[in-house]
Design a protein around this motif. Structure first.
Motif, mmCIF file in Angstrom:
data_model
loop_
_atom_site.group_PDB
_atom_site.id
_atom_site.type_symbol
_atom_site.label_atom_id
_atom_site.label_comp_id
_atom_site.label_asym_id
_atom_site.label_seq_id
_atom_site.Cartn_x
_atom_site.Cartn_y
_atom_site.Cartn_z
ATOM 1 N N TRP A 1 0.837 -1.197 0.000
ATOM 2 C CA TRP A 1 0.000 0.000 0.000
ATOM 3 C C TRP A 1 0.876 1.253 0.000
ATOM 4 O O TRP A 1 0.624 2.193 -0.765
ATOM 5 N N ALA A 2 1.891 1.260 0.850
ATOM 6 C CA ALA A 2 2.792 2.416 0.940
ATOM 7 C C ALA A 2 3.497 2.641 -0.391
ATOM 8 O O ALA A 2 3.567 3.781 -0.887
ATOM 9 N N ALA A 3 4.005 1.588 -0.993
ATOM 10 C CA ALA A 3 4.698 1.709 -2.277
ATOM 11 C C ALA A 3 3.759 2.250 -3.349
ATOM 12 O O ALA A 3 4.117 3.160 -4.098
ATOM 13 N N GLU A 4 2.541 1.711 -3.425
ATOM 14 C CA GLU A 4 1.573 2.176 -4.422
ATOM 15 C C GLU A 4 1.271 3.659 -4.250
ATOM 16 O O GLU A 4 1.188 4.403 -5.224
ATOM 17 N N ASN A 5 1.086 4.081 -3.012
ATOM 18 C CA ASN A 5 0.758 5.480 -2.761
ATOM 19 C C ASN A 5 1.925 6.402 -3.089
ATOM 20 O O ASN A 5 1.712 7.504 -3.600
ATOM 21 N N LEU A 6 3.136 5.976 -2.806
ATOM 22 C CA LEU A 6 4.297 6.783 -3.175
ATOM 23 C C LEU A 6 4.411 6.884 -4.696
ATOM 24 O O LEU A 6 4.699 7.951 -5.230
ATOM 25 N N ALA B 1 1.753 10.358 -3.529
ATOM 26 C CA ALA B 1 1.577 10.766 -2.132
ATOM 27 C C ALA B 1 2.933 11.157 -1.558
ATOM 28 O O ALA B 1 3.965 10.585 -1.920
ATOM 29 N N SER B 2 2.933 12.131 -0.670
ATOM 30 C CA SER B 2 4.188 12.550 -0.053
ATOM 31 C C SER B 2 4.602 11.520 0.996
ATOM 32 O O SER B 2 3.748 10.817 1.564
ATOM 33 N N ILE C 1 3.610 8.120 5.864
ATOM 34 C CA ILE C 1 4.033 7.860 7.243
ATOM 35 C C ILE C 1 2.866 8.120 8.193
ATOM 36 O O ILE C 1 2.585 7.309 9.088
ATOM 37 N N GLY C 2 2.174 9.224 8.013
ATOM 38 C CA GLY C 2 1.040 9.547 8.875
ATOM 39 C C GLY C 2 -0.051 8.501 8.815
ATOM 40 O O GLY C 2 -0.616 8.104 9.846
ATOM 41 N N PRO D 1 4.510 2.081 14.414
ATOM 42 C CA PRO D 1 5.313 3.083 15.117
ATOM 43 C C PRO D 1 6.005 4.041 14.136
ATOM 44 O O PRO D 1 6.393 3.648 13.032
ATOM 45 N N GLU D 2 6.144 5.294 14.555
ATOM 46 C CA GLU D 2 6.697 6.330 13.684
ATOM 47 C C GLU D 2 8.056 5.941 13.100
ATOM 48 O O GLU D 2 8.282 6.075 11.895
#
Length: 75
Positions: free
Chosen positions: A18-23, A27-28, A33-34, A42-43
């Protein structure tokens, strides 16, 4: 051994994808991260994942391909 309240030691593969697709979609890093943090990541772990994805040649290639396709469709 990690304490149970420290959170996960790795990000679930589905969240990684999901993170890779959004980047790739633009997406910033801060947005990704948020969102991961809102899901309980965790942050520090979210930041590390986004940094690793950002440094990945595969992600860079996908972003370039997406940008080129988008640019060509506007011509």
């Amino acid at each position: 051994m990690a304490e149970p309240d420290e959170g996960p030691l790795s990000v679930d593969p589905e969240w990684q994808a999901w993170a890779a697709e959004n980047l790739i979609e633009g997406a910033s890093p801060a947005e990704v991260i948020g969102a991961l943090q809102e899901e309980g990541v965790p942050e520090a772990l979210a930041e590390r994942l986004v940094a690793e994805l950002g440094a990945s040649p595969l992600l860079s290639d996908r972003k370039s391909t997406r940008l080129n396709s988008s640019h060509e469709s506007h011509l």
